[in-house]
Design a protein around this motif. Structure first.
Motif, mmCIF file in Angstrom:
data_model
loop_
_atom_site.group_PDB
_atom_site.id
_atom_site.type_symbol
_atom_site.label_atom_id
_atom_site.label_comp_id
_atom_site.label_asym_id
_atom_site.label_seq_id
_atom_site.Cartn_x
_atom_site.Cartn_y
_atom_site.Cartn_z
ATOM 1 N N GLY A 123 3.467 2.668 -26.453
ATOM 2 C CA GLY A 123 2.197 2.549 -25.405
ATOM 3 C C GLY A 123 2.396 1.461 -24.271
ATOM 4 N N ARG A 124 2.958 0.512 -24.991
ATOM 5 C CA ARG A 124 3.253 -0.602 -23.945
ATOM 6 C C ARG A 124 4.515 -0.638 -22.960
ATOM 7 N NH1 ARG A 124 1.109 -5.899 -25.181
ATOM 8 N NH2 ARG A 124 -0.292 -5.605 -27.245
ATOM 9 N N SER A 125 5.378 0.277 -23.627
ATOM 10 C CA SER A 125 6.636 0.519 -22.595
ATOM 11 C C SER A 125 6.001 1.687 -21.667
ATOM 12 C CB SER A 125 7.715 1.073 -23.411
ATOM 13 O OG SER A 125 7.691 1.665 -24.527
ATOM 14 N N ILE A 126 5.375 2.544 -22.089
ATOM 15 C CA ILE A 126 4.783 3.830 -20.777
ATOM 16 C C ILE A 126 4.060 2.924 -19.879
ATOM 17 C CG2 ILE A 126 3.242 5.397 -20.561
ATOM 18 C CD1 ILE A 126 3.898 6.623 -23.346
ATOM 19 N N MET A 127 3.238 1.725 -20.125
ATOM 20 C CA MET A 127 2.485 1.096 -19.197
ATOM 21 C C MET A 127 3.349 0.379 -18.101
ATOM 22 S SD MET A 127 -0.287 2.359 -19.415
ATOM 23 C CE MET A 127 -1.165 1.471 -18.165
ATOM 24 N N ALA A 128 4.348 -0.258 -18.989
ATOM 25 C CA ALA A 128 5.495 -0.987 -18.160
ATOM 26 C C ALA A 128 6.399 -0.151 -16.976
ATOM 27 C CB ALA A 128 6.666 -1.794 -19.063
ATOM 28 N N GLY A 152 6.741 2.378 -11.505
ATOM 29 C CA GLY A 152 6.561 3.211 -10.690
ATOM 30 C C GLY A 152 5.868 3.304 -9.467
ATOM 31 N N PHE A 153 4.547 2.335 -9.800
ATOM 32 C CA PHE A 153 3.753 1.916 -8.539
ATOM 33 C C PHE A 153 4.379 0.978 -7.827
ATOM 34 C CE2 PHE A 153 -0.457 2.625 -10.931
ATOM 35 C CZ PHE A 153 -1.032 3.273 -9.688
ATOM 36 N N SER A 154 5.194 -0.164 -8.273
ATOM 37 C CA SER A 154 5.231 -1.076 -7.274
ATOM 38 C C SER A 154 6.627 -0.915 -6.537
ATOM 39 C CB SER A 154 5.218 -2.342 -7.979
ATOM 40 O OG SER A 154 5.869 -2.271 -9.258
ATOM 41 N N LEU A 155 7.417 -0.190 -7.013
ATOM 42 C CA LEU A 155 8.741 -0.037 -6.469
ATOM 43 C C LEU A 155 8.637 0.811 -4.995
ATOM 44 C CD1 LEU A 155 11.406 0.350 -9.243
ATOM 45 C CD2 LEU A 155 10.771 -1.632 -8.007
ATOM 46 N N PRO A 156 8.974 0.412 -3.985
ATOM 47 C CA PRO A 156 8.831 1.413 -2.612
ATOM 48 C C PRO A 156 9.538 2.631 -2.912
ATOM 49 C CG PRO A 156 10.012 -1.019 -2.150
ATOM 50 C CD PRO A 156 10.007 -0.981 -3.711
ATOM 51 N N LYS A 183 2.697 9.237 -8.037
ATOM 52 C CA LYS A 183 1.814 9.996 -8.583
ATOM 53 C C LYS A 183 1.698 9.949 -10.213
ATOM 54 C CE LYS A 183 1.893 11.185 -4.422
ATOM 55 N NZ LYS A 183 1.102 10.307 -3.443
ATOM 56 N N MET A 184 2.890 9.962 -10.748
ATOM 57 C CA MET A 184 2.947 10.026 -12.121
ATOM 58 C C MET A 184 2.472 8.880 -12.786
ATOM 59 S SD MET A 184 6.624 10.827 -14.206
ATOM 60 C CE MET A 184 7.119 11.942 -13.055
#
Lengths: 325, 536
Positions: free
Chosen positions: A128-133, A138-142, A199-200
């Motif tokens: 669970g933690r690694s999925i969140m990391a 995925g969010f923050s890399l341009p 989006k993922m």
């Protein structure tokens, strides 16, 4: 429901009209397309003749008046650059973008929801933690950087996949699609992945938060107490209830994926509408820019409408006539 | 049974490795794509460099822009306004019909009839008053006034097939699109079909999917040297990074304009870099129309650029060598002229030396010991490292007291603002499409005049009537030696007057696989038909 739909339609038209005015004036303010389109060896008289032919010698209000009049007759103008109807040029590019966006959507949902539910069920486990990391990355890399990295790893270093472009296409119902050929799929994987990553991550976070919330609900506790298998609890009781917010977000995001896959299309030289928009902006091809953005508004508005309808199907408590649109 | 297919494959492999002319394909990553397959639709380098594979003109320019015979094997001026072109024997179009004078007349006739052209080819045909055929092989072109560059212009005007486009048996020339016997003239969208886009060139159009790729195939009946490739694919990859990635990953065999900073990496990965001096001069132009120069401060409303000493000071303050070495990474050459010597009409003038002391002194003499403030306009996505060059120049000018701000904008905005004379000083580039001196002189420094069509890109509004006179004379002198002398003289006058300040000539770079060779072109064109397998 009909009253609701009519009202929505009216709002959409206002949005499209407002967009047309803004873009028309905006592009006019940037500069004169003839200055970049014409051969630099041309004389002043030839430049003037070209401007006259494109109607650019008239005052702004007159140009806009002609545009509105033609638009009301279903004619969005002739591209300055290609000399063909703007809408025709955009629609030529639509299938490539739709294909890319839909594949990206399928990827983000089919990977995002299971991972999100998993992370929600076992929030403190290593998995669970690694999925969140991962989702934070995925969010923050341009987006463009992710794209370049994908190319660097899978195309340049490993040589598994092509670095860009669209593969071989086949015609299905008059539309050229590439996901049915092996070459086409190979070309599709990297750009679709690039478009899907953000989006993922969004879907993962949303699914996780909702799963955690739903897990604490009475009916889940009751189902557990009743001795239902955890498989049934997750698949029926939890999954169905976390879908509502996910559908909303996916709907909104699909619109933006279709309309603004620009970065991905540019990085992967994907021949879609986004790349056309960038090229058209660089050449100040006003008819194409205006028509493109009007079409975009139309797509987003339509998707929102569809989302509202799906909403009402997923959650029987929602009545469309009551939604304060 | 299992042995036979293996044998077959083995013998096939052996056969292919023995014959050097095996199936060979070439794929090129271009930074832009043609806007149409109609060779008479958009008169711009982007279209020309691609369409030259399919269509050919009466004449053609070689890699250093010298004029060579194309579809015309020879031509001569019978008097000042009459040109006779003799067509080459045995040339066939890709649909099998032979090239005749009728095709040439049809081609010249169609130019004004092309609709919606963003940049019409009428700049080449406007002055043609009559075109007639003498038999099938000779075309006589008459111009309204003497035009020594007519054969050069013909290199930019590809010949289309009268048969494929549905002309009648006889086509009769009348100026301004009033020709007879044209039939129903197909417009540019029709040229996406290989049946219409029929030329005489080494490659035929196979398919064109806009934004995705353009595929050409070999034309077996080509009159010249047999084409080297069976198919040629050209892909538009507008961003530099992905273009380099496409080459490195093997998607394409060759790319144009790799970014200068990536060149060591590309070479390190085992690719070949080819570069050559181009005809593109990067220059500074200065506002010299009147005292009301925009964006100049600290001069009490006067325009210091009208003073020749100030213009000279600006030129002397620029360290061209430093710009070439550090900003252009060596892929440029300091310029002292508007066209690199030894091209037609050049003087061999040395670039101005770097002398900030003398520059300061000149400024003081001109009455500006404390300098003044100015804004330097530049595009930031049009020329190689354009904004960085402008920044460097701004620092150099500031060092001699001319406090310079840089106003860098995207090309579409820059050219519009420049043409509205919004910049007191601007950086831009010029590539002489004719490959000789009248092109930059006529466009950049001749006095701006709407009537005569002189100085259309002279957005500094430099004016030197004595030079104008010599230039006008040169432009109607048919004799090459005399014309070159006049052009040299005219250029010298402008440069001695510091009417325009040359900075450097761009160098054009191509990157390709080791097994390819390309003779670099001064006009910066990437012509697939001229890419050859390297002889090893």
């Amino acid at each position: 429901m009909i009253v609701y739909l009519v009202r929505r339609l009216g709002q959409s038209l206002v949005a499209i009209a407002a967009m047309a005015v803004l873009v028309f004036v905006g592009v006019y303010a940037i500069g004169n397309p003839v200055d970049i389109l014409i051969n630099p060896e041309s004389t002043q008289a030839q430049i003037a003749a070209t401007m006259q032919r494109l109607g650019l010698d008239r005052p702004l209000w007159e140009q806009f008046g002609i545009f509105v009049w033609n638009a009301l007759h279903g004619d969005l103008g002739i591209s300055f650059v290609y000399g063909r109807p703007a809408m025709q040029i955009i629609l030529e590019r639509l299938p490539a973008t739709m294909e890319l966006a839909l594949v990206a959507l399928v990827l983000s949902v089919s990977i995002g929801i299971p991972l999100g539910v998993l992370a929600g069920l076992k929030p403190n486990s290593i998995g669970g933690r690694s999925i969140m990391a991962g989702s934070i990355l995925g969010f923050s890399l341009p987006n463009f950087w992710q794209g370049m990295l994908l190319i660097l790893i899978f195309a340049v270093l490993l040589g598994w996949l092509p670095a860009g472009g669209r593969g071989e296409t086949v015609e299905v119902l008059g539309i050229r699609v590439s996901f049915l050929t092996l070459d086409g799929l190979k070309h599709l994987i990297l750009p679709a992945m690039n478009l899907a990553l953000f989006k993922m991550s969004l879907v993962i976070r949303l699914a996780r938060a909702n799963t955690r919330e739903v897990c604490l609900q009475d009916y889940v506790k009751y189902a557990r107490a009743k001795g239902l298998s955890s498989r049934r609890i997750v698949l029926v009781h939890i999954l169905k209830n976390i879908l509502i917010p996910v559908v909303t977000i996916i709907g909104l995001e699909l619109g933006s994926m279709v309309a603004f896959a620009i970065v991905t299309e540019t990085v992967f030289a994907w021949p879609g509408m986004g790349k056309l928009l960038i090229d058209s902006i660089n050449l100040l091809d006003r008819p194409v820019i205006v028509a493109y953005l009007m079409l975009t508004v139309l797509i987003i508005v339509t998707i929102n409408l569809v989302v509202d309808v799906i909403y009402s199907l997923l959650d029987p408590r929602v009545r469309l006539s009551e939604v304060d649109a | 049974m299992n042995v036979r297919p293996a044998l077959l494959i083995a013998s096939l492999v052996a056969a292919t490795s023995l014959t050097p002319a095996m199936a060979a394909d070439l794929s090129i990553g271009l930074k832009s794509e043609p806007t149409s397959m109609d060779p008479q639709f958009h008169n711009l380098a982007t279209n020309a460099q691609v369409l030259e594979n399919i269509f050919e003109g009466l004449t053609k320019q070689d890699a250093v822009q010298r004029l060579q015979p194309g579809l015309a094997s020879k031509w001569e001026a019978s008097d000042d306004t009459t040109w006779r072109f003799t067509l080459r024997d045995g040339v066939k179009f890709q649909n099998g019909s032979p090239l005749t004078a009728r095709d040439v007349i049809y081609t010249l006739c169609r130019v004004p009839l092309v609709q919606n052209s963003p940049s019409p080819f009428t700049i080449y045909t406007g002055a043609i008053s009559d075109v007639t055929a003498e038999g099938d092989d000779v075309v006589v072109v008459k111009t309204a006034s003497a035009n020594p560059l007519l054969p050069t212009d013909m290199a930019s005007l590809p010949i289309v097939s009268a048969d494929a486009l549905g002309a009648e048996k006889t086509v009769t020339y009348k100026p301004d699109g009033k020709c007879k016997g044209m039939g129903d003239v197909p417009q540019s969208p029709a040229f996406n079909s290989p049946d219409i886009a029929v030329g005489t060139g080494p490659y035929k159009l196979d398919s064109f999917v806009r934004g995705s790729k353009l595929v050409l195939t070999k034309f077996d009946g080509y009159w010249g040297e047999a084409p080297a490739w069976d198919t040629v694919t050209m892909r538009p990859i507008s961003s530099a990074g992905p273009r380099v990635a496409a080459l490195l990953s093997g998607d394409v065999d060759m790319i144009e304009s790799p970014p200068i900073q990536d060149i060591p990496r590309i070479e390190g990965a085992g690719f070949k870099i080819i570069d050559a001096l181009s005809n593109r001069i990067i220059y500074l132009h200065l506002y010299q129309q009147d005292e009301k120069a925009p964006s100049i401060t600290g001069t009490n409303g006067k325009n210091p650029l009208l003073d020749k000493r100030v213009r000279e000071a600006i030129s002397l303050s620029i360290n061209r060598k430093a710009i070439v070495d550090r900003i252009m990474g060596g892929y440029a050459k300091a310029a002292g002229e508007l066209l690199p010597p030894p091209m037609f009409g050049t003087n061999g003038r040395e670039p101005d030396g770097y002398d900030p002391e003398k520059a300061k002194q000149l400024l003081a003499e001109a009455g500006y010991p404390d300098g003044f403030g100015i804004t330097l306009g530049t595009p930031n996505d049009r020329y190689i490292n354009d904004e960085k060059v402008a920044q460097a120049i701004a620092q150099m000018l500031t060092r001699i007291g001319i406090k310079t701000k840089v106003d860098a904008v995207t090309a579409s905005q820059f050219f519009s603002r420049r043409n509205k004379l919004e910049f007191p000083i601007y950086l831009a580039g010029w590539g002489a499409s004719t490959g000789e001196m009248s092109s930059p002189l006529k466009s950049l420094v001749a006095t701006y005049d709407k009537e005569t069509g002189m100085g259309p890109t002279n957005a500094g509004r430099y004016s030197n009537p004595a030079m104008d006179k010599i230039l006008t004379e040169a432009m109607s002198t048919i004799d090459d030696t005399k014309r070159e002398d006049l052009l040299k003289k005219a250029e010298q006058m402008v440069l001695d007057d510091y009417g325009i300040i040359p900075l450097h000539y761009e160098q054009t770079v191509w990157a390709m696989k080791k097994g390819l060779s390309y003779e670099p072109r001064v006009d910066q064109y990437t012509i697939a038909a001229e890419v050859k397998p390297a002889s090893e």
